[in-house]
Design an enzyme around this catalytic site. Sequence first.
Site, mmCIF file in Angstrom:
data_model
loop_
_atom_site.group_PDB
_atom_site.id
_atom_site.type_symbol
_atom_site.label_atom_id
_atom_site.label_comp_id
_atom_site.label_asym_id
_atom_site.label_seq_id
_atom_site.Cartn_x
_atom_site.Cartn_y
_atom_site.Cartn_z
ATOM 1 N N CYS A 103 84.748 78.909 89.125
ATOM 2 C CA CYS A 103 83.731 78.930 88.156
ATOM 3 C C CYS A 103 83.381 77.599 88.092
ATOM 4 C CB CYS A 103 84.023 79.469 86.907
ATOM 5 S SG CYS A 103 82.789 79.495 85.606
ATOM 6 N N GLU A 115 80.723 75.166 77.267
ATOM 7 C CA GLU A 115 79.044 75.011 76.683
ATOM 8 C C GLU A 115 78.924 74.649 75.340
ATOM 9 O OE1 GLU A 115 76.708 78.483 77.811
ATOM 10 O OE2 GLU A 115 76.843 78.026 79.961
ATOM 11 N N HIS A 162 81.627 75.844 85.775
ATOM 12 C CA HIS A 162 81.863 75.244 84.702
ATOM 13 C C HIS A 162 83.413 74.345 84.595
ATOM 14 C CE1 HIS A 162 78.572 78.104 82.982
ATOM 15 N NE2 HIS A 162 78.577 77.332 82.022
ATOM 16 N N ASP A 180 72.011 78.290 89.266
ATOM 17 C CA ASP A 180 73.337 78.824 88.484
ATOM 18 C C ASP A 180 72.679 79.689 87.498
ATOM 19 O OD1 ASP A 180 76.100 78.996 87.813
ATOM 20 O OD2 ASP A 180 75.607 77.847 86.089
ATOM 21 N N SER A 181 73.566 80.681 86.780
ATOM 22 C CA SER A 181 73.354 81.542 85.855
ATOM 23 C C SER A 181 73.053 80.549 84.636
ATOM 24 C CB SER A 181 74.658 82.131 85.426
ATOM 25 O OG SER A 181 75.770 81.168 84.859
ATOM 26 N N CYS A 219 77.037 78.839 91.864
ATOM 27 C CA CYS A 219 77.637 79.785 90.664
ATOM 28 C C CYS A 219 78.535 80.811 91.637
ATOM 29 C CB CYS A 219 76.555 80.592 89.901
ATOM 30 S SG CYS A 219 77.124 81.930 88.968
HETATM 31 N N1 DGL Z 1 79.260 79.144 86.257
HETATM 32 C C1 DGL Z 1 79.305 80.438 86.744
HETATM 33 C C2 DGL Z 1 80.278 80.658 87.854
HETATM 34 O O1 DGL Z 1 80.596 79.870 88.575
HETATM 35 C C3 DGL Z 1 79.731 81.406 85.605
HETATM 36 C C4 DGL Z 1 78.992 81.502 84.306
HETATM 37 C C5 DGL Z 1 78.551 82.655 83.788
HETATM 38 O O2 DGL Z 1 79.469 83.644 83.324
HETATM 39 O O3 DGL Z 1 77.191 82.763 83.937
HETATM 40 O O4 DGL Z 1 81.009 81.760 87.982
#
Ligand code: DGL
Length: 284
Positions: free
Chosen positions: A199, A167, A201, A26-27, A89
């Site tokens: 996303c 976060e 998150h 993931d990022s 991600c």
């Molecule tokens: N968790 C990432 C996603 O599913 C997004 C987080 C980021 O912007 O880096 O898109």
Amino acid sequence: MNELNPPVGDQSVLTRGVDAPIGIFDSGFGGLTVARAVWDQLPAEDVIYLGDTARAPYGPLPISQVREYALECLDLLYASGVKALVIACNSASSAVLRDARERYDVPVIEVILPAARRAVKMTRSGEVGVICTAATAMSQSYDDAMAAVPGVRLHTATCPLFVDYVERGVTGGPELLDVARRYLAQLQFVGVDTLILGCTHYPLLTGLLSYVLGDGVTLVSSSEECAKQVYAELTDLGLARESDHAGRRRFLTTGDPTRFSGIGRRLIGTELDAVEQVVGAAQG
Ligand code: DGL
């Protein structure tokens, strides 16, 4: 990471054995929600998790930049001998959806198609919403995934502030509630009955989203659906590990390992031992 030779080519042979780890990328931290779901469903699997925290967030970046970063990270995980790659991600999945499967000779599992498929199954009215980053929205990956499905209309809302709240460990309170109401207003107006958390998150905001949208809207977590897909593909390919092994977890970050363990622990409530920093192009 430039020093690694990327395994390019149209290969379809599985070269790694059942005991090899699963690589999850993931990022940054959002993919930990996918990792947690994978640990729950496949506790015997060893996992190497890579978070590109030095260059996150990916959400505001142009899709070509996300693609470059994502392939570097996937190359790194591939080179560490994983038997499957999980793109945990939505932004990165959107960017490399088309070519990651040709690039690697191990199964590549991403988040978009499993989530889109589940949403199509769940909707009764055909009005489906997706909340996501700007990168995912721009790529139109969810639109593409649903384009051929008759009777389904997709409504997209970008939620750029959510990642930062998550976060920081903030998943409630009047300020975030106000932000969520603003982001979701249009989706409520068109009457979505199913919402994709596009996303990784966002599963940490499930309580908030349900509170704002009410019981009539089904939430589809791209993290949960991705983990089920990992289970299904490993099982179908005979790559799922026997359950007498206690899965080991290794964490790699392109950023600061101490920060990674701190935020990671806060997000998923588990100690993240063995966080290592990986150096290379990702530092740039
Ligand atoms: N968790 C990432 C996603 O599913 C997004 C987080 C980021 O912007 O880096 O898109």
